[in-house]
Write a protein that holds these residues in place. Sequence first.
Motif, mmCIF file in Angstrom:
data_model
loop_
_atom_site.group_PDB
_atom_site.id
_atom_site.type_symbol
_atom_site.label_atom_id
_atom_site.label_comp_id
_atom_site.label_asym_id
_atom_site.label_seq_id
_atom_site.Cartn_x
_atom_site.Cartn_y
_atom_site.Cartn_z
ATOM 1 N N GLY A 135 0.820 -1.202 0.000
ATOM 2 C CA GLY A 135 0.000 0.000 0.000
ATOM 3 C C GLY A 135 0.852 1.249 0.000
ATOM 4 O O GLY A 135 2.033 1.227 -0.336
ATOM 5 N N ASN A 136 0.226 2.352 0.418
ATOM 6 C CA ASN A 136 0.931 3.636 0.428
ATOM 7 C C ASN A 136 2.221 3.588 1.222
ATOM 8 O O ASN A 136 3.227 4.174 0.824
ATOM 9 C CB ASN A 136 0.010 4.723 1.022
ATOM 10 N N GLU A 137 2.174 2.885 2.375
ATOM 11 C CA GLU A 137 3.348 2.863 3.235
ATOM 12 C C GLU A 137 4.546 2.247 2.520
ATOM 13 O O GLU A 137 5.660 2.752 2.614
ATOM 14 C CB GLU A 137 3.047 2.086 4.523
ATOM 15 N N THR A 138 4.317 1.149 1.804
ATOM 16 C CA THR A 138 5.414 0.495 1.087
ATOM 17 C C THR A 138 5.922 1.372 -0.048
ATOM 18 O O THR A 138 7.134 1.554 -0.231
ATOM 19 C CB THR A 138 4.949 -0.860 0.523
ATOM 20 N N LEU A 139 5.002 1.947 -0.803
ATOM 21 C CA LEU A 139 5.391 2.797 -1.930
ATOM 22 C C LEU A 139 6.118 4.047 -1.450
ATOM 23 O O LEU A 139 7.095 4.497 -2.063
ATOM 24 C CB LEU A 139 4.155 3.167 -2.748
ATOM 25 N N ASP A 140 5.655 4.624 -0.342
ATOM 26 C CA ASP A 140 6.324 5.813 0.198
ATOM 27 C C ASP A 140 7.716 5.480 0.717
ATOM 28 O O ASP A 140 8.641 6.272 0.572
ATOM 29 C CB ASP A 140 5.491 6.432 1.329
ATOM 30 N N THR A 141 7.861 4.302 1.335
ATOM 31 C CA THR A 141 9.178 3.896 1.829
ATOM 32 C C THR A 141 10.158 3.759 0.686
ATOM 33 O O THR A 141 11.319 4.186 0.776
ATOM 34 C CB THR A 141 9.073 2.567 2.603
#
Length: 240
Positions: A135-141
């Motif tokens: 999700g967003n967290e993985t993509l942002d990381t």
Amino acid sequence: MDPRIEVIENRLENVNKLIPVASGKGGVGKSLVASTTALLASEKEYEVGLLDLDLHGPSTHVILGAEDHDFPEEDKGIIPPKVENVKFMSTVYYSQDKPSPLRGDDISNAIREILSITRWGSLDYLIVDMPPGIGNETLDTIQLMPESEFLLVTTPSKVSLSTVKKLVNMLKEQEIPIAGVIENMKTPNSPEIKNEIKDLGVDYLGEIRFDHNLESTIGNPKKLLETDFAKDLDKVVPEW
């Protein structure tokens, strides 16, 4: 351009290795692997940080027994307190273990904020406990920590393995390094998945046996390090 991105680069410039610990789904022991990896590295006298980026269900503070720790010190940012000699930062300091119903841009903003305000200083390893899924967290990381090397966790379950395959494919498409896959909760009756993981083109790091005594050590890092779980993890976690 968000000015916090440059600040994040400065905050992380003295971190030697960024290790996000991720899984395709919840319930595979990812947070335990992240927390125990940080403790094991600290025991070997490395300078280690642990960041819990699970905005909806942070749990590393429970594993480390850090629920009652004081709020981090503020000095031109946030200085993460030490728990068992591990610099520890979590969104729970702000959510106070209350529900955090974030979505979309709010998730990205929360991640950028915690990364930009946290002063890690000089670290050998920064272990990041990722939320489950893609999700967003993985993509942002991936965007904000481009030098990361992901450590993936699965169980022998077909469901868990299928979601890890998706995560591997996504990371490969983004050309993100993968340290390898750890198989957790292995039992004598578990199906063999070693070759399936190798077929993905990533390293199978090894297995961690299902530890019936693990639950009683949650919240006590010293006891946690004495478990079969920790001993197995110490054998399979890579030396970066």
